[in-house]
Write a protein that holds these residues in place. Structure first.
Motif, PDB file in Angstrom:
ATOM      1  N   GLY A 207     -31.135  47.803   2.584  1.00  0.00           N
ATOM      2  CA  GLY A 207     -30.742  47.075   1.387  1.00  0.00           C
ATOM      3  C   GLY A 207     -29.399  46.403   1.581  1.00  0.00           C
ATOM      4  O   GLY A 207     -28.531  46.941   2.281  1.00  0.00           O
ATOM      5  N   ALA A 208     -29.225  45.242   0.937  1.00  0.00           N
ATOM      6  CA  ALA A 208     -27.934  44.550   1.001  1.00  0.00           C
ATOM      7  C   ALA A 208     -26.841  45.406   0.365  1.00  0.00           C
ATOM      8  O   ALA A 208     -25.655  45.211   0.629  1.00  0.00           O
ATOM      9  N   ASP A 209     -27.241  46.360  -0.489  1.00  0.00           N
ATOM     10  CA  ASP A 209     -26.289  47.277  -1.123  1.00  0.00           C
ATOM     11  C   ASP A 209     -25.915  48.442  -0.202  1.00  0.00           C
ATOM     12  O   ASP A 209     -25.245  49.376  -0.628  1.00  0.00           O
ATOM     13  N   GLY A 210     -26.387  48.403   1.054  1.00  0.00           N
ATOM     14  CA  GLY A 210     -26.052  49.460   2.008  1.00  0.00           C
ATOM     15  C   GLY A 210     -27.093  50.564   2.091  1.00  0.00           C
ATOM     16  O   GLY A 210     -26.993  51.453   2.933  1.00  0.00           O
ATOM     17  N   SER A 211     -28.091  50.518   1.228  1.00  0.00           N
ATOM     18  CA  SER A 211     -29.100  51.580   1.210  1.00  0.00           C
ATOM     19  C   SER A 211     -30.009  51.513   2.431  1.00  0.00           C
ATOM     20  O   SER A 211     -30.139  50.462   3.069  1.00  0.00           O
ATOM     21  N   GLU A 212     -30.623  52.635   2.741  1.00  0.00           N
ATOM     22  CA  GLU A 212     -31.493  52.764   3.909  1.00  0.00           C
ATOM     23  C   GLU A 212     -32.640  53.683   3.503  1.00  0.00           C
ATOM     24  O   GLU A 212     -32.411  54.830   3.158  1.00  0.00           O
ATOM     25  N   THR A 213     -33.864  53.161   3.505  1.00  0.00           N
ATOM     26  CA  THR A 213     -35.022  53.957   3.102  1.00  0.00           C
ATOM     27  C   THR A 213     -35.978  54.066   4.272  1.00  0.00           C
ATOM     28  O   THR A 213     -36.565  53.069   4.689  1.00  0.00           O
TER      29      THR A 213
ATOM     30  N   ALA B  46     -39.139  42.549  13.126  1.00  0.00           N
ATOM     31  CA  ALA B  46     -39.651  43.392  14.202  1.00  0.00           C
ATOM     32  C   ALA B  46     -38.598  43.378  15.295  1.00  0.00           C
ATOM     33  O   ALA B  46     -38.199  42.318  15.755  1.00  0.00           O
ATOM     34  N   GLU B  47     -38.121  44.546  15.668  1.00  0.00           N
ATOM     35  CA  GLU B  47     -37.037  44.607  16.656  1.00  0.00           C
ATOM     36  C   GLU B  47     -37.376  45.593  17.763  1.00  0.00           C
ATOM     37  O   GLU B  47     -38.175  46.504  17.578  1.00  0.00           O
ATOM     38  N   THR B  48     -36.744  45.410  18.898  1.00  0.00           N
ATOM     39  CA  THR B  48     -36.794  46.407  19.963  1.00  0.00           C
ATOM     40  C   THR B  48     -35.353  46.886  20.178  1.00  0.00           C
ATOM     41  O   THR B  48     -34.413  46.314  19.632  1.00  0.00           O
ATOM     42  N   ASP B  49     -35.189  47.925  20.970  1.00  0.00           N
ATOM     43  CA  ASP B  49     -33.858  48.468  21.305  1.00  0.00           C
ATOM     44  C   ASP B  49     -33.093  48.906  20.067  1.00  0.00           C
ATOM     45  O   ASP B  49     -33.656  49.514  19.193  1.00  0.00           O
ATOM     46  N   ASP B  50     -31.866  48.500  19.915  1.00  0.00           N
ATOM     47  CA  ASP B  50     -30.998  49.012  18.857  1.00  0.00           C
ATOM     48  C   ASP B  50     -31.471  48.488  17.500  1.00  0.00           C
ATOM     49  O   ASP B  50     -30.849  47.625  16.873  1.00  0.00           O
ATOM     50  N   VAL B  51     -32.581  49.074  17.017  1.00  0.00           N
ATOM     51  CA  VAL B  51     -33.332  48.508  15.898  1.00  0.00           C
ATOM     52  C   VAL B  51     -32.498  48.388  14.614  1.00  0.00           C
ATOM     53  O   VAL B  51     -32.501  47.349  13.945  1.00  0.00           O
ATOM     54  N   LEU B  52     -31.773  49.456  14.267  1.00  0.00           N
ATOM     55  CA  LEU B  52     -31.018  49.440  13.002  1.00  0.00           C
ATOM     56  C   LEU B  52     -29.838  48.474  13.052  1.00  0.00           C
ATOM     57  O   LEU B  52     -29.561  47.769  12.083  1.00  0.00           O
ATOM     58  N   ALA B  53     -29.147  48.435  14.185  1.00  0.00           N
ATOM     59  CA  ALA B  53     -28.010  47.508  14.310  1.00  0.00           C
ATOM     60  C   ALA B  53     -28.491  46.060  14.224  1.00  0.00           C
ATOM     61  O   ALA B  53     -27.892  45.238  13.526  1.00  0.00           O
ATOM     62  N   HIS B  54     -29.590  45.772  14.903  1.00  0.00           N
ATOM     63  CA  HIS B  54     -30.152  44.420  14.806  1.00  0.00           C
ATOM     64  C   HIS B  54     -30.579  44.112  13.378  1.00  0.00           C
ATOM     65  O   HIS B  54     -30.389  43.005  12.879  1.00  0.00           O
ATOM     66  N   GLY B  55     -31.163  45.117  12.722  1.00  0.00           N
ATOM     67  CA  GLY B  55     -31.624  44.948  11.345  1.00  0.00           C
ATOM     68  C   GLY B  55     -30.479  44.652  10.392  1.00  0.00           C
ATOM     69  O   GLY B  55     -30.569  43.739   9.568  1.00  0.00           O
ATOM     70  N   ARG B  56     -29.400  45.420  10.498  1.00  0.00           N
ATOM     71  CA  ARG B  56     -28.223  45.194   9.626  1.00  0.00           C
ATOM     72  C   ARG B  56     -27.655  43.791   9.816  1.00  0.00           C
ATOM     73  O   ARG B  56     -27.338  43.090   8.852  1.00  0.00           O
ATOM     74  N   ALA B  57     -27.546  43.386  11.072  1.00  0.00           N
ATOM     75  CA  ALA B  57     -27.001  42.055  11.363  1.00  0.00           C
ATOM     76  C   ALA B  57     -27.927  40.977  10.807  1.00  0.00           C
ATOM     77  O   ALA B  57     -27.468  39.971  10.233  1.00  0.00           O
ATOM     78  N   LYS B  58     -29.230  41.195  10.932  1.00  0.00           N
ATOM     79  CA  LYS B  58     -30.197  40.194  10.451  1.00  0.00           C
ATOM     80  C   LYS B  58     -30.180  40.108   8.934  1.00  0.00           C
ATOM     81  O   LYS B  58     -30.227  39.023   8.365  1.00  0.00           O
ATOM     82  N   LEU B  59     -30.098  41.261   8.272  1.00  0.00           N
ATOM     83  CA  LEU B  59     -30.031  41.283   6.800  1.00  0.00           C
ATOM     84  C   LEU B  59     -28.847  40.445   6.315  1.00  0.00           C
ATOM     85  O   LEU B  59     -28.971  39.631   5.387  1.00  0.00           O
ATOM     86  N   ALA B  60     -27.713  40.641   6.946  1.00  0.00           N
ATOM     87  CA  ALA B  60     -26.516  39.895   6.551  1.00  0.00           C
ATOM     88  C   ALA B  60     -26.679  38.409   6.842  1.00  0.00           C
ATOM     89  O   ALA B  60     -26.327  37.558   6.019  1.00  0.00           O
ATOM     90  N   ALA B  61     -27.249  38.097   7.994  1.00  0.00           N
ATOM     91  CA  ALA B  61     -27.399  36.685   8.377  1.00  0.00           C
ATOM     92  C   ALA B  61     -28.360  35.956   7.451  1.00  0.00           C
ATOM     93  O   ALA B  61     -28.156  34.782   7.116  1.00  0.00           O
ATOM     94  N   LYS B  62     -29.417  36.639   7.020  1.00  0.00           N
ATOM     95  CA  LYS B  62     -30.435  35.990   6.172  1.00  0.00           C
ATOM     96  C   LYS B  62     -29.996  35.918   4.721  1.00  0.00           C
ATOM     97  O   LYS B  62     -30.445  35.047   3.982  1.00  0.00           O
ATOM     98  N   GLY B  63     -29.187  36.873   4.281  1.00  0.00           N
ATOM     99  CA  GLY B  63     -28.749  36.878   2.875  1.00  0.00           C
ATOM    100  C   GLY B  63     -29.799  37.373   1.898  1.00  0.00           C
ATOM    101  O   GLY B  63     -29.705  37.120   0.702  1.00  0.00           O
TER     102      GLY B  63
END
Ligand code: CTP
Ligand code: CA
Length: 228
Positions: A196-202, A153-170
């Motif tokens: 997706g870790a493969d770069g996908s976005e749904t 759950a994110e506020t503000d720059d939601v997608l950028a935070h999401g991408r960074a979190k996906l990478a950090a969590k693995g």
């Protein structure tokens, strides 16, 4: 039912879903908690069962009725949730961490109820970090090809935070919700982007939590070893 989710495509699969919000005890009568209702996790459990999966639902303090056809494990704290999820994940094809896990817990637990003292200010509350369950599961998969999914759950720059979190969590997939005052917590509906870790976005349009759940299982099923 999602477009690609026809029939019993999860038959023969074991999936683990965590739901609800952890409570971190301070003393026998108090805890630090959060507002997660468990609705999204329960929707994930119900839809997976409907698609033929064996489902273990690890539920942290949700008041929702027990869904039919799933194995329900009730937990309280983040450490209890980690233990239950880790045990269930041993033979699982997928693990979905929909629970809101407390990042911190009180540094100490008082065996007796904490009492106030006349004319004295309270002691500041010391906290320590909880284990990161999702990162741990992603790094140490008990089965090759196990699919691991997180929620954010994110506020503000939601997608950028999401991408960074996906990478950090693995993890393989991260479901990102935008939150605000009345958004998401306790609501019947949800709007999200699944990264997706493969770069996908749904993108999943605003709709019932079941619809998001179906999309998550579509994306998970596609990632099982030997699928497409
Ligand atoms: N999660 C977890 N263990 C924790 C904290 C979070 O497994 N100790 C999981 C949640 O179940 C969720 C995902 O990690 O699937 C993302 O949770 P989130 O709170 O957004 O991530 P954090 O890394 O705690 O980031 P933040 O500092 O933004 O809270
Ligand atoms: Ca957090």
């Amino acid at each position: 039912r999602g477009v690609a989710g026809a029939g019993c495509d999860l038959a023969g699969r074991h999936v683990v879903v965590s739901a609800g919000g952890t409570r971190e005890p301070l003393d026998p009568v108090r805890f630090l908690g959060n507002r997660s209702s468990g609705k999204q996790g329960y929707a994930l459990a119900r839809t997976a069962a409907a698609r033929g999966a064996r489902v273990t639902l690890v539920s942290a303090n949700s008041a929702l009725p027990e869904p039919a056809g799933v194995d329900l494990v009730r937990v309280g704290s983040a450490r209890e949730l980690r233990e239950a999820v880790t045990e269930a994940a041993a033979d699982a094809d997928a693990v979905v961490m929909a629970a809101a896990v407390a990042d911190f817990r009180p540094a100490s637990y008082a065996d007796g109820k904490i009492k106030k003292k006349d004319g004295q200010d309270p002691e500041p509350l010391a906290l320590v970090r909880n284990p990161d369950i999702l990162a741990g599961l992603s790094a140490d998969r008990p089965r090759a090809g196990q699919v691991v999914v997180g929620f954010a759950a994110e506020t503000d720059d939601v997608l950028a935070h999401g991408r960074a979190k996906l990478a950090a969590k693995g993890c393989d997939l991260l479901v990102v919700n935008e939150v605000g005052e009345s958004k998401t917590f306790g609501a019947e509906e949800n709007e999200a982007v699944v990264l997706g870790a493969d770069g996908s976005e749904t993108a999943v349009p605003h709709g019932p939590k079941e619809a998001l759940a179906e999309t998550v299982w579509d994306l998970v099923a596609r990632r099982f070893p030997g699928q497409g």
